[in-house]
Design an enzyme around this catalytic site. Structure first.
Site, short mmCIF file in Angstrom:
data_model
loop_
_atom_site.label_atom_id
_atom_site.label_comp_id
_atom_site.label_asym_id
_atom_site.label_seq_id
_atom_site.Cartn_x
_atom_site.Cartn_y
_atom_site.Cartn_z
N ASP A 69 58.15 -39.63 -0.80
CA ASP A 69 58.49 -40.92 -0.23
C ASP A 69 59.34 -41.64 -1.25
O ASP A 69 59.03 -41.66 -2.44
CB ASP A 69 57.25 -41.74 0.12
N GLY A 150 71.83 -42.66 3.06
CA GLY A 150 71.07 -43.89 2.78
C GLY A 150 71.88 -44.91 2.00
O GLY A 150 73.01 -45.26 2.36
N ASP A 152 73.18 -44.61 -0.88
CA ASP A 152 74.08 -44.03 -1.88
C ASP A 152 75.43 -44.76 -2.03
O ASP A 152 75.91 -44.92 -3.15
CB ASP A 152 74.34 -42.54 -1.57
N ARG A 178 65.07 -38.39 -7.13
CA ARG A 178 64.45 -37.21 -6.50
C ARG A 178 64.56 -35.99 -7.42
O ARG A 178 63.61 -35.22 -7.57
CB ARG A 178 65.13 -36.92 -5.14
#
Ligand code: ITT
Length: 193
Positions: A69, A150, A152, A178
Site C-alpha cells: 500500500d 499516479g 509521478d 517501492r
C-alpha cells in the site's frame, strides 16, 4: 524458482516490481491465479491496507503473497492524501484528476515538500513481515513527463531535477519508495533457506 503472488490490480506496480529481479522468486500476478477481485482497502494506515490485501489473497486463494500500500504525503496539506492517494479526487477518479486537485490545493504555497511511501506486507509460510520504503521530494507547479503513473508527473525527488514521470522505469526503480521496500524484502528472502 519459487513463485509468489503480488496482490495488486495496478499493472504499473507489477511492472516495477518484476523489473527488480530476485534470484529466488518469480512473481505471479492476480490474473495468473485467476483472481479478478476488487480487493477491499478499508484500513486507515498503509500497514493496515497492505495486510488487508495480502490476507484476502492468502485466505481466498491459499497463496503465499505480498501486497503493497503506497501513497504520497504532502506537508502543506497536513500529509494528505496519504492512504487516500488512489481516490483523492473522488471515487473512480483518474490519476489526472488527483494531480489537478493537488496542484490546485498547493497554489501559492511555498512549502512543496512531499514524501512517497510504500509498505509491503509479506505472508509467507504462516508468518507476516513488513517492509517500508520512502523517498522525499517536492511537488512541482506543472506536470512534467509522461512515464510512470499516479503522482509521478508532479513529484521531483530531492537531489534530482526531473520528475518520476521523466525517468525511465530503470531510473525510478533505483530510488523509488517501492524499490526501497522491494529491495528490503528480496534481501530478507535471500537469507531464508
Ligand atoms: P492496488 O491497491 O491494487 O495495489 P492501487 O493503485 O490502488 O493498486 P495503492 O492503493 O497502493 O495502489 O496506491 C494508491 C495511489 O498512490 C495510486 O493509485 C497512485 O495514485 C499513488 N501511487 C502509489 N505509488 C505510486 C508511484 O510509485 N508513483 C506515483 N503514484 C503512486
Amino acid at each position: 524458482m519459487k513463485k509468489i503472488v503480488f496482490a495488486t490490480n495496478n499493472a504499473h506496480k507489477i511492472e516495477e516490481v518484476r523489473a527488480k529481479l530476485s534470484s529466488k522468486f518469480t512473481i505471479l500476478s492476480l490474473r495468473d491465479i485467476n483472481c479478478n477481485d476488487d480487493i477491499p482497502e478499508t484500513a486507515n494506515t498503509f500497514i493496515g491496507n497492505a495486510e488487508q490485501k495480502a490476507i484476502w489473497v492468502l485466505d481466498k486463494y491459499g497463496h503465499d503473497c505480498f501486497a503493497d500500500d503506497s501513497g504520497i504525503e504532502i506537508e502543506a496539506l497536513d500529509n494528505r492524501p496519504g492512504v487516500f492517494s488512489a481516490r483523492y479526487a473522488g471515487e473512480d477518479c483518474s490519476f489526472d484528476d488527483n494531480n489537478k486537485k493537488v496542484l490546485q490545493e498547493l497554489e501559492g504555497k511555498a512549502n512543496r515538500n512531499a514524501k512517497f511511501s510504500t509498505t509491503i506486507c509479506l505472508k509467507l509460510k504462516g508468518e507476516t513481515y513488513f517492509f517500508v520504503g520512502e523517498i522525499d521530494g517536492k511537488i512541482i507547479t506543472n506536470y512534467a513527463g509522461s512515464k510512470g503513473f499516479g503522482y509521478d508527473p508532479i513529484f521531483v525527488p530531492n537531489g534530482y531535477d526531473r520528475s518520476f514521470a521523466q525517468m525511465t522505469l530503470e531510473e525510478k526503480n533505483k530510488i523509488s519508495h517501492r524499490a526501497i521496500a522491494v529491495e528490503k524484502m528480496w534481501a530478507f528472502l535471500e537469507k531464508l533457506n
